[in-house]
Scaffold this motif. Structure first.
Motif, short mmCIF file in Angstrom:
data_model
loop_
_atom_site.label_atom_id
_atom_site.label_comp_id
_atom_site.label_asym_id
_atom_site.label_seq_id
_atom_site.Cartn_x
_atom_site.Cartn_y
_atom_site.Cartn_z
N ASN A 2 0.83 -1.21 0.00
CA ASN A 2 0.00 0.00 0.00
C ASN A 2 0.86 1.25 0.00
O ASN A 2 1.73 1.39 0.87
N ILE A 3 0.59 2.13 -0.94
CA ILE A 3 1.31 3.39 -1.04
C ILE A 3 0.31 4.52 -0.96
O ILE A 3 -0.61 4.61 -1.78
N SER A 51 0.19 1.93 5.53
CA SER A 51 0.87 2.05 4.25
C SER A 51 2.34 1.66 4.38
O SER A 51 2.94 1.78 5.45
N ASP A 52 2.90 1.23 3.28
CA ASP A 52 4.31 0.87 3.23
C ASP A 52 5.17 2.04 2.76
O ASP A 52 6.39 2.04 2.97
N ALA A 53 4.54 3.00 2.12
CA ALA A 53 5.23 4.20 1.64
C ALA A 53 4.23 5.35 1.62
O ALA A 53 3.02 5.13 1.50
N LYS A 89 9.36 3.88 6.78
CA LYS A 89 8.48 3.88 5.61
C LYS A 89 9.23 4.59 4.48
O LYS A 89 9.99 5.53 4.72
N ILE A 90 9.01 4.16 3.28
CA ILE A 90 9.58 4.85 2.12
C ILE A 90 8.79 6.14 1.91
O ILE A 90 7.58 6.18 2.12
N VAL A 176 11.04 0.45 -5.32
CA VAL A 176 11.95 0.53 -4.17
C VAL A 176 11.27 -0.03 -2.92
O VAL A 176 11.89 -0.75 -2.13
N THR A 177 10.00 0.27 -2.75
CA THR A 177 9.25 -0.24 -1.60
C THR A 177 9.19 -1.76 -1.64
O THR A 177 9.38 -2.43 -0.62
#
Length: 185
Positions: A2-3, A51-53, A89-90, A176-177
């Protein structure tokens, strides 16, 4: 994966960029982008935490980010900052201004510094500055995606190369994430 894309848009140009960033994210298998316009009301904190980023976007006004995004950053994120909830997080950013230069770099520096204060890992562009109006990264940014709108309506600007650069940034962040998450597994 999830971004989140957290952005403000005064006249529609930055919202248009945000949609293209999201399109770039969607190019990566398993990646999903969710748009959060700070003008639309309270941000879904649970979604940001999950979220991951997080990709931040703002118009550049007089070399600065918008007041609404700054208010979000200053007044709203304290609950995430104290426990470092966004640590590792990214993060990335994009901006738009009416002028070709418009001091957009300062807006991106503000976003990168904000991310650093939250312990986030910043991802910039990995492409050389373009040589023509049709090239990706025609405005020559390394820190994030920049666009320029000639003070024209959002249906006309930013130009295609700026929109493609925004999509490229979204795709890069998703890639990248994915690498980062794979390395943590």
């Amino acid at each position: 994966m999830n971004i989140a894309i957290v952005f403000d848009s005064g006249y529609g140009h930055t919202a248009k960029l945000a949609r293209h960033v999201a399109e770039g994210v969607a190019r990566v298998p398993g990646a999903k982008a969710t748009l959060f316009a700070v003008a639309d009301g309270p941000v879904d904190w649970a979604a940001l935490a999950a979220s991951d980023a997080i990709i931040f976007g703002s118009p550049t006004y007089n070399g600065l980010i918008s007041a609404r995004l700054k208010r979000f950053m200053e007044d709203s994120t304290g609950t995430a900052w104290m426990p470092q909830a966004w640590r590792n997080k990214i993060a990335a950013g994009f901006t738009n201004s009416g002028a070709v230069h418009g001091d957009k770099l300062n807006a991106l520096v503000s976003l990168a510094l904000f991310a650093a204060q939250h312990g986030m890992i910043w991802v910039g562009l990995d492409i050389f500055p373009g040589k023509t109006q049709n090239d990706l990264n025609r405005l020559g940014s390394w820190l994030g995606a920049m666009a320029q709108s000639d003070d024209a309506p959002a249906e006309l600007t930013p130009i295609d190369s700026d929109l493609r650069t925004a999509a490229y940034l979204g795709q890069r962040v998703a890639e990248v994430t994915a690498q980062f998450l794979k390395g943590r597994a």
